[in-house]
Write an enzyme that holds these catalytic residues in place. Structure first.
Site, short mmCIF file in Angstrom:
data_model
loop_
_atom_site.label_atom_id
_atom_site.label_comp_id
_atom_site.label_asym_id
_atom_site.label_seq_id
_atom_site.Cartn_x
_atom_site.Cartn_y
_atom_site.Cartn_z
N SER A 266 0.79 -1.16 0.42
CA SER A 266 -0.13 0.19 0.02
C SER A 266 0.92 1.47 -0.41
CB SER A 266 -0.63 -0.07 0.85
OG SER A 266 -0.39 -0.24 2.76
N CYS A 352 5.19 -11.21 12.25
CA CYS A 352 6.51 -10.55 12.86
C CYS A 352 5.92 -9.70 14.23
CB CYS A 352 7.13 -9.13 12.36
SG CYS A 352 5.84 -7.57 11.84
N1 SAH Z 1 8.22 -8.26 3.39
C1 SAH Z 1 8.72 -7.02 3.20
C2 SAH Z 1 8.34 -6.26 5.04
C3 SAH Z 1 7.26 -5.60 4.75
S1 SAH Z 1 6.86 -4.44 5.86
C4 SAH Z 1 10.06 -6.95 3.19
O1 SAH Z 1 10.31 -7.81 3.54
O2 SAH Z 1 10.94 -6.28 3.27
C5 SAH Z 1 5.03 -4.66 5.98
C6 SAH Z 1 4.06 -3.81 4.56
O3 SAH Z 1 2.65 -3.87 4.46
C7 SAH Z 1 4.78 -2.48 4.74
O4 SAH Z 1 5.62 -2.17 3.42
C8 SAH Z 1 3.45 -0.79 4.91
O5 SAH Z 1 4.09 -0.44 3.52
C9 SAH Z 1 2.61 -2.75 4.20
N2 SAH Z 1 1.16 -2.53 4.10
C10 SAH Z 1 0.89 -2.03 5.61
N3 SAH Z 1 -0.70 -2.47 5.82
C11 SAH Z 1 -0.74 -3.07 4.25
C12 SAH Z 1 -2.15 -3.46 3.35
N4 SAH Z 1 -3.16 -3.44 3.87
N5 SAH Z 1 -1.97 -3.54 1.67
C13 SAH Z 1 -1.20 -2.97 2.02
N6 SAH Z 1 0.29 -3.17 1.92
C14 SAH Z 1 0.34 -2.83 3.26
#
Ligand code: SAH
Length: 409
Positions: A266, A352
């Site tokens: 997002s 996490c």
């Molecule tokens: N997989 C990534 C880390 C993810 S952290 C890695 O290994 O680098 C979580 C992510 O979820 C963030 O980038 C945040 O922007 C996104 N996020 C949070 N809520 C969301 C939603 N409802 N839909 C899509 N993305 C979301």
């Protein structure tokens, strides 16, 4: 009455260890029991007296009978009032910090492979409460999260030790404004502490990433997933969907193994970096800016199919109170993903949230598998990378779960 030894009334300062005027915090039975069990935190509600103890002091901790329990860092505002640093007296905290940084570096030497980006110091997990240091190739990015780490000469000791040991091009500080507020520390801007370099390229498992001290969440990347990127890529095949992709780490690893990858997040700024990362690795990946819940609902309803799906959402359960809501969120994601996986597919599902245990997450996926009428095999139950040490007696240091499943049919 006769006594065979001189009658000296001992105060809590004198029993066990001389305190030499060091400020002393007295804690109650519950706190004492916690420390005796090997934990390193005492909550404010378990502090009996901290009279005249300045914010951020290095303190002696004593039980109600005056017995010395160890040395700790004191916070005047955090709910975690006392963070233990040693079972003995600490006379020179900056020297101890330097020693612990050296130990943290030494611990990682044999354990960290195939990367120039990893966590060098992880707070309590390296016995340095409130100090986080990440290495991104030649730039170190640090966070200071407790009053005691924020004072001179501690800050200089941190900077000097890191410079001497690692010889980085620069050291940047990433400020978390709400944590400084919680710790009642004066506001400060993020920025360079030493050197001038503000961006670099780092690599994990042969995949390359942009790093800029002013961009992104955490200190820049989710280094705790580094070993899981390699594991996921090992099993990944075919059409792959990286959900909550951030700057694209899982997706880029899977693309490097020949998968056709779509990444979903997002956050537009995160996806912009993801796109630059794809270019850097000459990978072609489709990035979609969307709410993952909506997208998975639409895609599963319209019959989209994948061979590999990675789910790596943000922490849904920030406290035990919203565990049930969090589990419902995980269930929904996993259910939708399972509906879209082809037979022989791979599901990589992560949490996490400290409050969601591995058993909780396994149950969530089991529930989802029942609802989706899918049969799953557990390939791997994984956790955080070894540069995020899991201290056996401090359960809060163990937080990341990464489960890998094979979808049979
Ligand atoms: N997989 C990534 C880390 C993810 S952290 C890695 O290994 O680098 C979580 C992510 O979820 C963030 O980038 C945040 O922007 C996104 N996020 C949070 N809520 C969301 C939603 N409802 N839909 C899509 N993305 C979301």
């Amino acid at each position: 009455m006769t006594v065979d030894r001189p009658l000296i009334r001992k105060t809590h300062r004198e029993k066990g260890a001389p305190s030499m005027g060091r400020p002393t915090v007295v804690i109650g039975q519950r706190g004492t029991a916690r420390l005796k069990a090997g934990h390193v935190w005492v909550y404010r509600s378990d502090v009996i007296s901290a009279e005249g103890v300045a914010p951020g002091s290095v303190i002696s901790v004593a039980d109600e009978r005056g017995k010395f329990l160890g040395s700790a860092l004191y916070s005047s505002s955090s709910q975690i009032a006392v963070r233990m640093i040693s079972s003995s007296v600490v006379d020179d905290f900056p020297a101890l910090v330097r020693e612990r940084i050296r130990e943290a570096i030494r611990y990682r030497e044999p354990l960290v492979h195939d990367t120039d980006a990893y966590r060098l110091v992880f707070s309590e997990a390296d016995f340095l409460p409130g100090l986080i240091v990440d290495r991104y190739n030649d730039i170190l990015s640090l966070q200071i999260l407790t009053q005691a780490m924020d004072v001179e000469p501690v800050c200089s000791a941190i900077g000097n030790e890191l410079s001497e040991r690692m010889q980085p091009a620069s050291i940047a500080e990433r400020v978390e404004p709400h944590i400084r507020e919680l710790e009642q520390l004066p506001p400060r801007e993020s920025g360079l502490l030493a050197g001038e370099k503000t961006n670099t390229v780092f690599s994990m498992n042969g995949v390359r990433f942009h790093f800029d001290i002013g961009e992104g969440q955490k200190t820049g990347a989710f280094l705790d997933q580094r070993e899981n990127y390699a594991a996921a890529a090992h099993y990944a095949h075919g059409d792959a969907l990286d959900v909550f992709c951030y700057q694209g780490a899982f997706g880029l690893h899977m693309a490097a193994r020949g998968c056709k990858v779509t990444g979903v997040d997002s956050s537009r700024p995160a996806l912009e970096v993801a796109d630059k990362n794809a270019l850097l690795n000459q990978s072609e990946i489709e990035w979609i800016e969307a709410n993952a819940f909506d997208l998975l609902k639409d895609y599963s309803a319209s019959g989209q199919q994948y061979d590999t799906i990675v789910l790596d959402p943000p922490a849904f359960a920030k406290s035990r109170k919203n565990l049930d809501t969090a589990l419902r969120g995980y269930k929904e994601l996993n259910l939708r993903a399972l509906k879209m996986l082809r037979p022989g597919g791979i599901l990589v599902t992560c949490s996490c949230s400290y409050h969601v245990s591995e058993v909780d997450l396994l149950e969530v996926v089991a529930d989802a598998a029942r609802d989706a009428h899918r049969s799953l095999i557990v390939l791997e139950k994984r956790g955080q990378s070894k540069d995020h040490p899991m201290v056996l007696l401090v359960p809060e240091t163990v937080y990341l779960k990464c489960l890998v499943f094979h979808v049979s049919h």
